[in-house]
Design an enzyme around this catalytic site. Structure first.
Site, PDB file in Angstrom:
ATOM      1  CG  HIS C 196      -1.853   1.154   1.124  1.00 13.63           C
ATOM      2  ND1 HIS C 196      -2.854   1.115   0.258  1.00 13.63           N
ATOM      3  CD2 HIS C 196      -2.019   2.209   1.873  1.00 13.63           C
ATOM      4  CE1 HIS C 196      -3.623   2.344   0.370  1.00 13.63           C
ATOM      5  NE2 HIS C 196      -3.009   3.109   1.499  1.00 13.63           N
ATOM      6  N   GLY C 205      -7.198   3.503   2.028  1.00 11.15           N
ATOM      7  CA  GLY C 205      -8.029   3.309   0.991  1.00 11.15           C
ATOM      8  C   GLY C 205      -7.411   4.013  -0.541  1.00 11.15           C
ATOM      9  CG  LEU C 231      -9.045  -1.233   1.928  1.00  7.13           C
ATOM     10  CD1 LEU C 231      -8.580  -2.308   0.924  1.00  7.13           C
ATOM     11  CD2 LEU C 231     -10.173  -0.037   1.405  1.00  7.13           C
ATOM     12  CG  ASP C 232      -5.405  -0.381   2.664  1.00  8.29           C
ATOM     13  OD1 ASP C 232      -4.963  -1.205   1.829  1.00  8.29           O
ATOM     14  OD2 ASP C 232      -5.992   0.591   1.895  1.00  8.29           O
ATOM     15  CD  GLU C 233      -7.137  -1.219   9.983  1.00  9.12           C
ATOM     16  OE1 GLU C 233      -6.324  -1.650  10.795  1.00  9.12           O
ATOM     17  OE2 GLU C 233      -7.693   0.026  10.221  1.00  9.12           O
TER      18      GLU C 233
END
Lengths: 290, 290, 290, 290
Positions: C196, C205, C231-233
């Site tokens: 990311h 995000g 998401l992205d965690e």
């Protein structure tokens, strides 16, 4: 900068338009100044122009401030220019606010004491008595103003009174750990620098190292920013980080972060007093020196 | 830089004197140019002045090159100024020389292929045939010119012929592993960039990672520099480093260093084509962008 | 690691208790193995123990896998130990998923092609046809599976079919730009790495560089993490950052960030295949090598 | 490390052979110790093994030192093992030597004063009187022993007498600016840490920042190393660097380098007292913590 020669810093900003550089550089040329360092930046998106010039009188003559200001004002006016002239050896009056953590103030006082940071530290203000001996040793007045949720307005009046009494020009929150009131933030806009122990906008608010630990991040950081009325949302001046690994519990992160916090805050103060920073649109333009 | 608008870069340097900035900025103003980025530096010790301006015609009109050059020449002459005008979208002809290591050239070709690096790579020259497929895939002519101590003069003639045939403006030694002759170095002074796999002036010459291992250093680095007739002594453009520990044998250092070498060389080439570098007194002034 | 000598990696983790190190080290000793590298960590807060040992048979004899596993299982069982034995030259089957950005995959393919990354890349899957030539040149099958909100389940079936067909062991999302379904995330938990383009948990995000620009940050970064259904965690593996300044518009940040993204993803993949990473409590323990 | 629980550090090294890990880990297991952190490294080239274990008694019982040492000695002997047992809260006696620069000692004293560095600073020795007030404020005896080329032997006798009187275990040269005699170096081998203001082996000897300026380097650094009888050639412990640009004259480099020097020296001392460093073959193995 060479020693013993009077140099000056002119900073200015205005809406983007043809002639913005020239109005500054031509003026300096006509008034017989020699430019030793020059940076300008034109922000295409916000349509605003920023410039910083360091210069000295040819033959190292004196600058007559009033004449300079009167003459430059006329020209700058046509461009809607905000500007400021500063002798490069000018030492602004600074007040430092702290709580109990002393790593940042210790670093600032060291730089102050040894001439590394050209400031005139007039007072230290704290809501705790703990760091008085440190201030004492540096012969700086220490004001202990306890604070509670109820007494905050009164406490801030006491703080403001000290700031007024020393003609404070820059307020440095060196891990003060208290949130300033909106009024205080507004009054000191662009003149109060805070250090936050995270890479903002990440981990705002309380206990950022605990937040960082919970997320399992692999680097921690610090952010120096101008204070604004929204908590930890003011214009960022500079940031720094340090790699960490899984062996760092929250206390270890906090300990490791101290060095980064100190360096980041000192760098921000240095940039501020060297007039390298412009605040605009809740962001900063910083003519850095790597 | 905004797309679709013709911008130009003017770089200049001359002995320090009053009016150096003004001669550039006033000219640009009078000719109706708008400066979007400006940096100048005055080297107090060598008494030399350096300036780089990025600008565009107001209303985005065209610049008439001949008229510009004729007019500016007159003014610059009085200051003993060396200067150069470059359209900011100009892509210089580049030739890359390699041996067998392909990490640097792979990185450069990637940036070239994807538009990240604004160059026109005309040829790859090598003393080995190994990297031909890589060049082929990028549709770049590959010249295999073997070299021995005896055939060096002849080999360099072949190299020079290729450089001439493509009007090469920048020669990039991407781990070429051969020492250029003094004649070659002199001819390409300021136009040939080499990457050396150490933090020069440390670990000059052969096998720097082995030298680094022997000394037990805790960081390794890379240096991009202009080629000079003294081995690994040319003006340094940029340097980068990476922490290492005791688990790195020489081969590991070499592997770890590859990323740093690629990034450092690419950055130096980028600075060169953006006209950010001035070579002076066997050193460089680089108006970097952090 | 020395060439030509069969070495192995044993990784294990279990609840903290006396004897956790000994059960591993004594076993290796009794079975005549020589430990060349050993790291263990005991997480005081989660009360869990992690160990990684690199070893070889004394006199460089062979390891009989079945006998080893049977014997070690008995001992490990008493400790509730999860463990894995991997020949250090084992190359896992890898599938790369991409969209249109090619900097990460280009970097991975370079390392794969030159032996820098010990993986066996079996396929590239994309929702766009753009990067087929790159895969072709590396002789890797390229699957173009377009995706829309409606066709996502079907598309993921196609993806899963490819992964099954090549016995994929590690899925690398090299700027895939699509969110995997929860089922897909669950199925590939601990075996799918995403890059990311921000310092997570900051700027999750879409369009993180635009978010970063809006906030005026002074450094940008990249995060490699295991994919999770939030998401992205997912658990962060490694992060890297780069200083930026006010001259960087969002496009400039994106361009500058590319190098960091590539390096960060490659490092995460390297750590994964070297069995340096343990996933636990939505975080990672990584026995790094600086 | 958890507070209130007695933990210990065992460090050992010996020739490479089967069983080196086991002899340590089995012993700890049999004596009912719980290992919280373990690192070992086997240097393939020098055929030597290094291990560091942090452990505590199960149920947090006490360690009987004599019994431990007697029992472990027997086992270690067979491996030709050099080893050391240290309570992790042990604070070694430290003496700091300085000249006039105070940035490194100021940093060390801050860490000492606030508990960041677990040392017992017994004395400060200087060839100048300047830093006495700083030592006084920290209530540390300050010894002013002037030195000339002629009086060096006598001065070192005075120094040694102080070191003896406080049972000094670690001597820290915090920019002492004097070269110790070979006898002194030999006597303090492995127990004296110096900070040099360059990336050794580059810019050895006097005025490294001036050397760096002359070469036009783009980064400056600092090296903490054990003192040896060859000037600036002792085993490197850790290094750090900082980017610089053309605006830095030698004085600016020196100023910028101060932060790096302080951090690097503090880190080296930290590693030393945490028993993370092994000296071998004029190099170091350091089990770092990122």
């Amino acid at each position: 900068m060479q020693k013993g020669i009077a140099t000056y810093i002119l900073t200015a900003n205005c809406p983007s338009q043809v002639g913005t550089v020239d109005v500054v550089t031509r003026f300096l040329f006509e008034f017989d100044f020699y430019i030793t360092e020059l940076n300008s930046f034109d922000d295409v998106l916000s349509q605003r122009f920023f410039i910083r010039a360091v210069f000295r009188r040819e033959n190292n003559g004196a600058l007559e401030r009033e004449a300079f200001e009167a003459a430059f004002s006329k020209r700058a006016e046509k461009f809607g220019m905000e500007w400021e002239l500063t002798p490069s050896d000018y030492k602004p009056s600074v007040v430092i606010m702290v709580s109990k953590y002393d790593h940042c103030i210790n670093d600032l006082l060291y730089r102050y004491r040894t001439g590394g940071l050209a400031v005139d530290i007039k007072a230290v203000i704290s809501n705790h008595p703990d760091l008085k001996p440190l201030a004492d040793w540096h012969k700086i007045p220490y004001h202990h103003f306890p604070i509670t949720a109820e007494t905050k307005p009164q406490q801030e009046q006491l703080v403001q009174a000290v700031l007024d009494s020393v003609d404070c020009e820059l307020l440095v929150l060196a891990r003060y750990m208290q949130v300033l009131s909106n009024e205080m933030c507004a009054r000191w806009s662009g003149r109060a620098i805070n250090i936050h122990h995270s890479l903002l906008p990440g981990f705002k608010g309380a206990k950022p190292y605990h937040q960082a630990y919970a997320k399992g991040v692999k680097l921690v950081g610090a952010t120096a920013h101008y204070v604004s009325d929204e908590l930890d949302e003011g214009p960022i001046i500079t940031q720094e980080m340090s790699m960490v690994d899984h062996t760092h519990y929250p206390d270890d992160l906090a300990k490791k972060g101290m060095d980064i916090e100190s360096l980041t805050l000192a760098r921000a103060v240095q940039y501020h007093i060297e007039k390298r920073i412009f605040m605009y649109n809740n962001k900063t333009i910083v003519f850095e020196r790597s």
